[in-house]
Design a protein around this motif. Structure first.
Motif, PDB file in Angstrom:
ATOM      1  N   TYR A  56       0.850  -1.200   0.000  1.00 47.45           N
ATOM      2  CA  TYR A  56       0.000   0.000   0.000  1.00 47.45           C
ATOM      3  C   TYR A  56       0.885   1.249   0.000  1.00 47.45           C
ATOM      4  N   GLU A  60       0.476   4.065  -1.233  1.00 48.15           N
ATOM      5  CA  GLU A  60      -0.245   5.338  -1.112  1.00 48.15           C
ATOM      6  C   GLU A  60      -0.436   5.767   0.342  1.00 48.15           C
ATOM      7  N   TYR A  61      -0.191   4.865   1.281  1.00 47.05           N
ATOM      8  CA  TYR A  61      -0.386   5.184   2.698  1.00 47.05           C
ATOM      9  C   TYR A  61       0.839   5.936   3.204  1.00 47.05           C
ATOM     10  N   TYR A 121       1.485   7.713   5.780  1.00 44.94           N
ATOM     11  CA  TYR A 121       1.855   7.734   7.195  1.00 44.94           C
ATOM     12  C   TYR A 121       2.908   6.675   7.506  1.00 44.94           C
ATOM     13  N   ASN A 122       2.983   5.660   6.664  1.00 46.08           N
ATOM     14  CA  ASN A 122       3.980   4.616   6.907  1.00 46.08           C
ATOM     15  C   ASN A 122       5.406   5.137   6.720  1.00 46.08           C
TER      16      ASN A 122
END
Length: 209
Positions: free
Chosen positions: A50, A52-53, A55-56
């Protein structure tokens, strides 16, 4: 019960192998346990699933900081802050990484921005003060180091930098006061004794020098 939690997450992965948040949760546990290599691998697995996340990026940056991979930490903190520019802790950590990696000028730039935005929430007075000292901004360094010592008055490194800052400003009395505090804690701190001797000589205390 971290091992039990990890065992449960491993079972969950078999049921939902493409769920990035399971890998992130595992990474957080592994990080807490001090297993930075496996935590990094877990966060990167989530990143592949993912991307697009955004915050990771913070998870990856923090783990790279712990692993002392400063270039990776800087890259990921900057990626995270491009998506979340108001995140103060990430910005302070970015400044800390710049300082730890021998880039005090960049550290000062970031510390200054964060401090001006929210001085009441700022925490990194000690590192900011030492970065200011390293860039020869002695007056500003004194302000930050004095503030840091309000919270950590026994810190030898902060006292030493404060003494040297006052010495470079020509405030001999304040420099002497802080040298005395440092040597009271550690009389064998020879790394400071040449500067201390110069101060004593400048004050006319030649035999002491």
């Amino acid at each position: 019960k971290y091992e039990d939690a990890l065992g449960a997450y491993k079972k969950a992965i078999r049921l939902r192998p493409t769920d990035p948040f399971i890998y992130i949760s595992m990474g957080n546990i592994l990080q807490t346990m001090g297993d930075y290599e496996n935590a990094y691998n877990s966060f990167m697995q989530a990143q592949q699933i993912y991307p697009e996340y955004k915050y990771n990026y913070l998870n990856i940056a923090n783990i790279e900081y712990f692993r002392k991979n400063y270039s990776g930490a800087i890259d990921n903190y900057n990626k995270f802050l491009s998506a979340y520019p108001e995140h103060q802790e990430a910005a302070e950590n970015l400044a800390n990484v710049y300082f730890s990696s021998g880039q005090p000028e960049k550290a000062c730039e970031v510390y200054s921005t964060v401090y001006k935005k929210s001085p009441s929430a700022f925490k990194e007075f000690g590192n900011y003060g030492m970065a200011l000292y390293d860039t020869k901004q002695y007056k500003a360094a004194v302000q930050m180091l004095e503030r840091a010592l309000q919270d950590d008055g026994e810190n030898e490194a902060l006292l030493a930098k404060l003494a040297l800052s006052y010495q470079n400003l020509g405030d001999n009395d304040k420099a002497l006061e802080n040298y005395d505090k440092v040597f009271a804690k550690n009389p064998k701190l020879t790394v400071l004794k040449f500067d201390y001797a110069n101060l004593l000589a400048n004050m006319g205390r030649l035999s002491d020098a």
